[in-house]
Scaffold this motif. Structure first.
Motif, short mmCIF file in Angstrom:
data_model
loop_
_atom_site.label_atom_id
_atom_site.label_comp_id
_atom_site.label_asym_id
_atom_site.label_seq_id
_atom_site.Cartn_x
_atom_site.Cartn_y
_atom_site.Cartn_z
N LYS A 1 -29.06 33.86 -5.77
CA LYS A 1 -28.10 32.90 -5.27
C LYS A 1 -26.74 33.19 -5.88
CE LYS A 1 -26.30 29.02 -3.68
NZ LYS A 1 -25.86 28.90 -2.28
N ILE A 2 -25.77 33.45 -5.03
CA ILE A 2 -24.40 33.67 -5.49
C ILE A 2 -23.66 32.34 -5.40
CG2 ILE A 2 -22.22 34.85 -4.97
CD1 ILE A 2 -23.90 37.21 -3.97
N ASN A 3 -23.20 31.87 -6.55
CA ASN A 3 -22.52 30.58 -6.64
C ASN A 3 -21.04 30.81 -6.86
OD1 ASN A 3 -21.49 28.08 -7.50
ND2 ASN A 3 -23.50 27.44 -8.25
N ALA A 4 -20.21 30.27 -5.98
CA ALA A 4 -18.77 30.49 -6.06
C ALA A 4 -18.19 30.05 -7.40
CB ALA A 4 -18.07 29.76 -4.91
N ASN A 5 -18.72 28.98 -7.97
CA ASN A 5 -18.17 28.47 -9.22
C ASN A 5 -18.32 29.46 -10.37
OD1 ASN A 5 -17.34 26.07 -8.09
ND2 ASN A 5 -19.25 25.00 -8.56
#
Length: 291
Positions: A2-6
């Motif tokens: 999962k790539i999380n922008a934060n």
């Protein structure tokens, strides 16, 4: 995965030395390319809705040192877009006409219209990066209070940061969604890419002796990037720091961040027909069927 922008967001305390140029996860190139295809299809679907909705625009800005992969990233991430709804602009040395206006003028006139994506490959931030490393360039702007390099002080750069913040705030308030990506490349990887460029006949035309002169100023550029990003990253116009040593993963990170944040704009939908037109649809179908 999962790539999380934060995880890639830069705030006012941003320190470039604390961000890695390598991704925090392992992914082989084949899988990264497969995932990128999914992400860019989703982006293309949003673009279609954006174009039909015609109430917002999207501006995506890319900055990075030479060979950080801006050109190829833009080509791969936006490959599925309808060309009618996207424009790319690359800002190089200002022309005489551009220098006769304020430094933001050439960026204003290339902003995306509502319904469109705009891509800036090198951006208005060149005016607090290249000109800060080479303040003598500012003398070409004929600014009223800048007569020699010694006139350029910290107050000047603070003023430019404020002007850029106001510029982006105005865009957002009028319906433009702003993204800013810094492709964070290591000095070692830049050396490798420059050597590959020199060794390949189909690539060595891109090389310039000026690339080596700018490379020698690496530390100066890193300090200027850190200051520019820390002073201009806000919730409404965020900076994202993308590890750029591995191109396929950098492309995947950018496309994933775009999709994650664009999902928040639930108002970007296809327009609906008014009741009067909806009531006529069956009639229209019947007319066409008899034709």
């Amino acid at each position: 995965m999962k790539i999380n922008a934060n995880d890639y967001y830069a705030d006012a305390d941003f320190k470039i030395s604390e961000r890695s140029t390598k991704p925090s996860f392992d992914l082989d190139k084949k899988t990264a390319k497969k995932e990128l295809k999914k992400q860019r299809r989703k982006l293309a679907e949003f673009q279609e809705r954006l174009f039909a909705n015609d109430r917002r625009a999207v501006l995506v800005c890319f900055q990075g040192m030479d060979t950080s992969g801006k050109d190829s990233l833009i080509r791969e991430v936006f490959k599925d877009f309808n060309v009618r709804g996207v424009e790319q602009h690359s800002f190089k040395t200002p022309t005489d006409l551009e220098l006769s206006h304020n430094y933001l003028w050439r960026h204003y006139i290339t902003l995306p219209a509502k319904g469109n994506f705009g891509i800036f490959n090198r951006t208005h931030y060149e005016n607090v990066l290249v000109t800060r490393v080479h303040p003598e360039y500012l003398l070409n702007e004929n600014l009223p209070d800048i007569h020699e390099v010694s006139d350029v002080n910290q107050d000047f750069w603070n003023m430019r940061f404020e002007q850029i913040n106001n510029f982006e705030k105005q865009l957002v308030e009028n319906g433009t969604i702003v993204f800013k990506f810094f492709l964070h490349l290591s000095k070692e990887e830049q050396k490798n890419r420059l050597l590959r460029r020199l060794n390949l006949p189909e690539k060595n035309w891109k090389f310039s002796s000026g690339d080596l002169k700018e490379r020698a100023l690496w530390d100066d550029y890193q300090r200027c990037y850190e200051a520019a990003i820390a002073n201009t990253s806000h919730e409404h116009s965020p900076w994202y720091i993308v590890p750029a040593d591995e191109k396929p993963i950098a492309r995947l990170i950018v496309s994933s961040i775009l999709n994650e944040k664009l999902d928040d704009y639930e108002d970007v939908n296809f327009p609906t027909l008014d009741k009067e037109e909806l009531d006529k649809i069956e009639t229209y179908k019947e007319v066409l069927s008899r034709d």
